[in-house]
Motif scaffolding. Structure first.
Motif, PDB file in Angstrom:
ATOM      1  N   ASP A  29       1.014   8.543   5.351  1.00 30.59           N
ATOM      2  CA  ASP A  29       0.989  10.009   5.398  1.00 30.59           C
ATOM      3  C   ASP A  29       2.314  10.556   5.921  1.00 30.59           C
ATOM      4  OD1 ASP A  29      -1.562  10.115   4.402  1.00 30.59           O
ATOM      5  OD2 ASP A  29      -2.531  10.435   6.350  1.00 30.59           O
ATOM      6  N   LYS A  45       0.825  -1.211   0.000  1.00 32.77           N
ATOM      7  CA  LYS A  45       0.000   0.000   0.000  1.00 32.77           C
ATOM      8  C   LYS A  45       0.858   1.260   0.000  1.00 32.77           C
ATOM      9  CE  LYS A  45      -4.070  -2.042   2.210  1.00 32.77           C
ATOM     10  NZ  LYS A  45      -4.974  -1.990   3.395  1.00 32.77           N
ATOM     11  N   ASP A  58      -2.665   3.951   6.675  1.00 32.87           N
ATOM     12  CA  ASP A  58      -2.983   5.303   6.209  1.00 32.87           C
ATOM     13  C   ASP A  58      -2.132   6.340   6.941  1.00 32.87           C
ATOM     14  OD1 ASP A  58      -4.816   4.324   4.430  1.00 32.87           O
ATOM     15  OD2 ASP A  58      -6.553   4.706   5.708  1.00 32.87           O
TER      16      ASP A  58
END
Length: 294
Positions: free
Chosen positions: A286, A61, A282
């Motif tokens: 970031d 990811k 996530d």
């Protein structure tokens, strides 16, 4: 096809000891140039090094997100892990892993940002020192410092040792992972574990060389003094990311590291443990993207 949907290509590098090392690669500069795709040639490549017992898929990811920003990204299977060759001599020292990484960087042929989790982070420290600041431009350490918590490291090794003889089913493997990572949401299906397991003789086995565990003197975590001195000597930007739930990197260890490497930056992920990239991808991505692109 938009850049955000580009899938990685599987490629092979040649490591030390003539080992074949398999990687996923986004935005290979030569291929992108020929195809007319988007590629940010002004920024270093990103080379991602996984932890012990993991493989390149643990970065998928994050690799996809970095690739969508036009970066050249390589997620490597370390020797003895995933689809890379195993060492016939069971040579899995941090020096051997670093030698592989230096060879891979030579074949990439561009400056790199190293992102290393656990074992990969320790490898990254030594590699950055050996390569120099013109070659390794930045370093991200994912829940690892040279002075780690031995109880947390022992828990990892116990988990790996206890399942060295495999599982009868994917469901059994999923149960073991859920017990080991109780803070992580359990996937609805265990099918995703097929990226980390291989079926042989009717059982499912983790896809890493059991010899990786048989020589404690080769454990990368045993090179505390060497790695700490290497980290102290680094002058490049460094980011240490800790999972707040980690039992491998304590708050005290973070303070000690930041005192010894005062130019290093620090970020903590509240919902993550030692496997930070997978626990809260996530938030992890970031932080990584901000540091890499700054």
């Amino acid at each position: 096809m938009s850049n955000s949907h580009i899938q990685p290509a599987t490629t092979t590098f040649r490591g030390a000891d003539d080992l074949h090392l398999v990687a996923d690669e986004w935005n290979n500069p030569d291929s992108v140039t020929r195809s007319g795709g988007e590629f940010d040639d002004s920024r270093p490549s990103v080379l991602m090094l996984h932890g012990g017992g993991q493989n390149r898929f643990s970065w998928k990811k994050t690799g996809q997100i970095l690739g969508s920003r036009g970066l050249h990204v390589v997620a490597l299977d370390s020797r003895g892990h995933g689809d890379s060759d195993r060492s016939a001599e069971a040579k899995y020292t941090v020096e051997a892993l670093s030698a592989d990484t230096l060879r891979v960087i030579e074949q990439i042929g561009r400056p790199v940002v190293l992102i290393g989790a656990s074992m990969g982070g320790l490898t990254g420290i030594l590699t950055a020192r050996e390569a120099g600041p013109e070659v390794v431009r930045r370093l991200i350490l994912v829940d690892v410092v040279p002075r780690y918590e031995k109880d947390g490291s022992a828990r990892i090794r116990d988990f790996m040792f206890s399942h060295v003889h495999g599982f009868e089913s994917l469901e059994d493997a999923a149960e073991a992972v859920a017990a080991y990572l109780p803070h992580r949401d359990r996937p609805r299906s265990p099918e995703g574990l097929k990226k980390n397991l291989r079926r042989r003789h009717g059982r499912w086995y983790w896809h890493w060389d059991p010899a990786f565990l048989t020589k404690p003197d080769q454990d990368p975590f045993q090179r505390v003094e060497l790695l700490e001195q290497a980290a102290i000597e680094l002058t490049i930007p460094i980011l240490l990311i800790r999972g707040k739930l980690s039992d491998v990197v304590s708050e005290e260890a973070v303070r000690d590291f930041l005192q010894k490497v005062p130019h290093a930056e620090f970020a903590e992920l509240s919902g993550a443990g030692h496997t930070a990239a997978g626990d809260d991808n996530d938030a992890f991505s970031d932080v990584v993207v901000t540091f890499v692109l700054r």
